[in-house]
Write a protein that holds these residues in place. Structure first.
Motif, PDB file in Angstrom:
ATOM      1  N   ALA A  36       0.846  -1.202   0.000  1.00  0.00           N
ATOM      2  CA  ALA A  36       0.000   0.000   0.000  1.00  0.00           C
ATOM      3  C   ALA A  36       0.877   1.245   0.000  1.00  0.00           C
ATOM      4  O   ALA A  36       1.613   1.500   0.955  1.00  0.00           O
ATOM      5  N   SER A  45      -4.301   7.496   1.954  1.00  0.00           N
ATOM      6  CA  SER A  45      -4.026   6.068   2.112  1.00  0.00           C
ATOM      7  C   SER A  45      -3.441   5.748   3.481  1.00  0.00           C
ATOM      8  O   SER A  45      -3.695   4.664   4.023  1.00  0.00           O
ATOM      9  N   PRO A  49      -6.001   0.443   3.700  1.00  0.00           N
ATOM     10  CA  PRO A  49      -5.059  -0.641   3.393  1.00  0.00           C
ATOM     11  C   PRO A  49      -5.002  -1.697   4.500  1.00  0.00           C
ATOM     12  O   PRO A  49      -4.980  -2.910   4.212  1.00  0.00           O
TER      13      PRO A  49
END
Length: 274
Positions: free
Chosen positions: A39, A45, A68
């Motif tokens: 990831a 993120s 993630p």
């Protein structure tokens, strides 16, 4: 008759065994094995905004509540490397985050581009007492960058990922709109909110186009986040937080669990069963 029945029974048993073996082999071929997942990306993120971060992640603010980590915990994962970092640009991802990639990597997710275009600065330019005109000027500068400079940055990033993980499925994850058009008690006029949402749409348009040009899958979170922006009845995005400005305008725990995770699940569903 007895001999014929024995032969018939033996033939039937043999056919049953062969069919069972074929079905088992086909099922084994169809079932995806454990995926080595990496990831990459920026604050959207890493999980900035969830308020609970891995102690060793420092200023990168990586969270076990980020999509993630949630994806890795809910799928058959052989290994999970989480290098996304708050504030990362496309160049930062290329320089600092690609180490875990290899020809064994099966899945890569990445979000990048917002920091290249200076969206944090644009948001600051739109906060009260800035005028609508000031906000528009900042948005226009950002959109110009997105259209003229960002495509090359994204192309180089996706090329580097593909070179280091040639067998991986690459899912490029986009950005939600930040605001709803409901009556808003905060310092953003309807005009500013529309302008900033337009900027998010332009960013996603360019990111999606470059992702598809690179042969990657674009995961668009905007449908999942509809109705859950700032000024909505059930917001999944943090409003301005003067006590910790970095948390501002980032998805909450619900934003990752109920917005981003279903979006990434949808994007990876077909990829991992090929």
């Amino acid at each position: 008759m007895t001999r014929a029945r024995v032969l018939l029974a033996a033939s039937a048993a043999l056919m049953t065994g062969l069919l069972t073996a074929l079905v088992s082999t086909a099922a084994a071929d169809a079932a995806p094995g454990p995926t080595d997942y990496v990831a990459l990306g920026d604050s959207y993120s890493s999980g900035t905004g969830t308020g609970d971060y891995q102690p060793d992640s420092g200023d990168c603010r990586r969270s076990d509540s980020a999509y993630p980590s949630l994806w890795a915990n809910s799928h058959a994962v052989g290994s999970f490397s989480f290098t996304a970092c708050n504030g990362a640009t496309t160049q930062d991802v290329r320089n600092d985050q690609l180490g875990p990639l290899s020809d064994r990597t099966g899945l890569v997710t990445v979000s990048a581009g917002g920091n290249d275009a200076g969206f944090s600065r644009i948001l600051r330019s739109c906060v009260f007492p800035a005028s609508d005109a000031d906000c528009d000027a900042a948005v226009d500068t950002g959109i110009s960058y997105v259209n003229n400079t960002l495509p090359g940055n994204l192309d180089r990033l996706y090329q580097d990922i593909k070179a280091k993980a040639p067998k991986a499925s690459i899912v490029v994850v986009g950005y939600p709109r930040l605001f709803e058009r409901d009556v808003c008690p905060f310092s953003f006029s309807l005009h500013k909110r529309d302008s900033l949402n337009h900027a998010a749409d332009e960013l996603d348009r360019v990111v999606a186009a470059r992702a598809r040009a690179a042969g990657s899958t674009f995961a668009d979170p905007r449908p999942a986040f509809t109705g859950h922006g700032i000024c909505g009845q059930d917001p999944w995005i943090n409003q301005l937080n003067p006590a910790d400005p970095v948390e501002s305008y980032h998805p909450t725990v619900d934003g990752h669990a109920r917005g981003y995770l279903p979006t990434v699940n949808k994007a990876t569903g077909n990829l991992l069963t090929r």
